[in-house]
Design an enzyme around this catalytic site. Structure first.
Site, PDB file in Angstrom:
ATOM      1  CE  LYS A  10     -14.296 -11.997   0.813  1.00 39.42           C
ATOM      2  NZ  LYS A  10     -13.234 -12.907   0.346  1.00 39.42           N
ATOM      3  CD  GLU A  43      -4.780   0.332   4.490  1.00 45.59           C
ATOM      4  OE1 GLU A  43      -4.416   0.885   3.426  1.00 45.59           O
ATOM      5  OE2 GLU A  43      -4.255  -0.682   4.941  1.00 45.59           O
ATOM      6  CB  CYS A  61      -1.464  -0.543   1.062  1.00 44.61           C
ATOM      7  SG  CYS A  61      -1.323  -0.689   2.843  1.00 44.61           S
ATOM      8  CD  GLU A  94      -1.629  -0.420  -4.481  1.00 44.28           C
ATOM      9  OE1 GLU A  94      -2.809  -0.735  -4.701  1.00 44.28           O
ATOM     10  OE2 GLU A  94      -1.172  -0.241  -3.334  1.00 44.28           O
TER      11      GLU A  94
END
Ligand code: NDP
Length: 497
Positions: free
Chosen positions: A184, A258, A292, A391
């Site tokens: 997906k 992750e 990331c 973040e």
């Protein structure tokens, strides 16, 4: 040049792929926008309950009923190499489709993302050619073998920031170890992966790789909750990762996560100054700042702090922000309007927290309709500022200074995350001490980023669960089975003789 002058038109309608056939979803239509112009370029049809079920059952059927999971290693290597080649043969189209949905710079997509996508298949082909098992010999006359068998049907959830490069790591690993998969992609960036699956259907048997489209909260969560799924490999944000893992936990489905990062880029006065400066700029601004592993908290030793920050500001002002199709562009648009607004909101938050905006902080004014922002850096009031703890996932750096190795270590580790750390110094004792003290899954010394696929990649703390990489993927995508055999017939004294 624009996409609309190019012979490769964006697909009018983006469908899923189930059992090697296109699947017209049964859900709502979701518009897809080109981030550089804000124009709608396509419509995606969402897959919902029945589509998800059909995709999982197709994978299940192939896994349970065909010889796919039992292919010889030689045959599997051939298939993986064919997958690599088909990516390279279609590099131009895949790259343009990737650019169209993500706004990533075409030059970088061709130079890195496509190459990595192709290499992911070669990497796992090479890996399985060398794979070896464990055996324990002669324990009380027994031979014990540890077999690795494919895990089954795996759900692969990929993010929007580097769809091809990240999803192919999951796809290649899944099929290398004999699994069937349901992928997906992010609903914002479906084109390149949809194209890839349409190409791979000429190589992979029906049911091996299926693709469903739609929102994470609908299609994604239905995939995670499906009882036919044996593994979930997820890359995305920490908040979503937590939800996915809670849902998967209801069925004890193993997951790799992750997730996000707020990685420290630690620059000592003992570093090669120019190299560290280049490294800091690459660390935060590459991939349009959306990665990331970004070195988003730049910690600089006080002796060189002012000079370094001024150099960084000067270089940032010189950055070419613009059309992702142009070769000279260094930072393209942010992937979506909503994400652009989120990044810009951190400029307000920074001011409220007492940070000082050093450069940027606004929408880039030359580009009215696209999702462009000025590359931004702030001088953080302290490591407690939101710009140092959350973040941001954009071209947005926060600077802090430190006086000693201890202070650098404490600042670097003072975060909920722990994905990567960067250390810049030419002083070996400093390198050893600081790299040993980092609470992160990866430490890069004197380099902006270096992904060794044989080594584990993943994070401490809220940056993830599990790892991706050669052996880590072998462990995740297989089940271990221990088989014990007596070396000669046993004399047994059973019950009730
Ligand atoms: P998400 O974590 O929500 O999205 C990642 C993937 O998960 C997408 O395919 C998404 O689908 C899917 N997803 C979302 N919700 C669910 C769910 N409940 N069940 C299953 N799948 C789901 O990222 P966002 O786009 O919301 O970004 C938020 C933040 O996450 C970013 O600002 C950034 O900080 C971080 N992030 C980190 C990434 C990384 O590489 N580690 C990558 C992307 C984001 P869809 O997009 O279709 O909703």
């Amino acid at each position: 040049m624009s996409f609309f002058d190019n012979p490769i038109d964006p697909p009018k309608l983006t469908n899923g792929w189930i059992n090697n056939e296109t699947n017209h979803g049964s859900g709502i239509e979701i518009p897809i926008f080109y981030p550089a112009t804000g124009q709608q370029v396509s419509v995606l049809v969402e897959d919902t309950g029945d589509d998800v079920d059909k995709a999982v059952m197709s994978a299940r059927q192939t896994f349970d009923k065909s010889n796919w999971s039992k292919l010889s290693t030689e045959k599997r290597i051939e298939i993986l190499e064919d997958c690599r080649q088909i990516i390279l043969d279609n590099a131009d189209e895949l790259a343009r489709l990737e650019c169209l949905a993500t706004g990533l710079i075409l030059r970088e997509i061709k130079g890195f993302h496509i190459q990595r996508a192709a290499y992911n298949f070669r990497f796992f082909a090479q890996y399985i050619s060398q794979a070896h098992g464990e055996r324990f010999d002669n324990t009380e006359g027994y031979l014990t073998l540890v077999n690795r068998e494919p895990a089954g049907v795996v759900g692969l959830i990929a993010p929007w920031n580097a769809p091809l490069a990240l999803a192919t790591m999951k796809i290649a690993a899944a099929i290398a170890f004999g699994n069937c998969a349901v992928l997906k992609p992010s609903e914002q960036t479906p084109f390149s992966l949809s194209k890839l699956v349409s190409l791979l259907k000429d190589i992979l048997p029906p049911g091996v790789l299926n693709l469903i489209n739609g929102r994470g909260s609908v299609t994604g969560s239905q995939l995670v909750a499906h009882p036919g799924i044996d593994r979930i490999s997820f890359t995305g944000g920490t908040v979503t990762g937590r939800q996915v893992m809670m849902e998967a936990g209801k069925q004890l489905t193993p997951c790799t996560m992750e997730l996000g990062g707020k990685s420290a880029n630690i620059i000592f006065a003992s570093a090669d100054y120019e190299r560290a400066l280049d490294g800091a700029l690459i660390g935060i601004y590459s991939n349009n700042g959306q990665q990331c592993l970004a070195g988003s908290r730049i910690l600089v030793e006080d002796r060189i702090f002012d000079k370094f920050v001024n150099s960084f500001i000067e270089r940032t002002k010189n950055i070419t922000v613009g059309d992702p199709l142009k070769n000279e562009t260094e930072i393209g648009p942010i992937a979506s309007k909503q994400h652009m607004e989120r990044i810009l909101s951190f400029a307000n938050t920074a001011e409220k927290d007492g940070d000082e905006i050093l450069v940027g902080g606004k929408k880039a004014s030359d580009h009215k309709n696209g999702y462009f922002i000025e590359p931004t850096a702030v001088l953080a009031k302290s490591n407690n500022s939101k710009t140092c703890q959350e973040e941001i996932f954009g071209p947005f750096a926060s600077f802090l200074s430190f006086k000693s190795e201890e202070e650098a270590i404490n600042l670097a580790n003072d975060t909920e995350f722990g994905l990567v750390s960067y250390v810049w110094s030419d002083h070996m004792p400093t390198i050893m001490k600081v790299s040993n003290a980092m609470r992160s899954g990866v430490v890069w010394i004197n380099t902006p980023m270096m992904r060794e696929l044989r080594a584990p990649f993943g994070g401490f703390g809220n940056s993830g669960v599990g790892r991706e990489g050669g052996y880590s993927c072998e462990q995740f995508y297989t089940e271990e089975k221990t088989v014990s055999i007596p070396k000669s017939p046993l004399t047994l004294k059973g019950f009730g003789r």
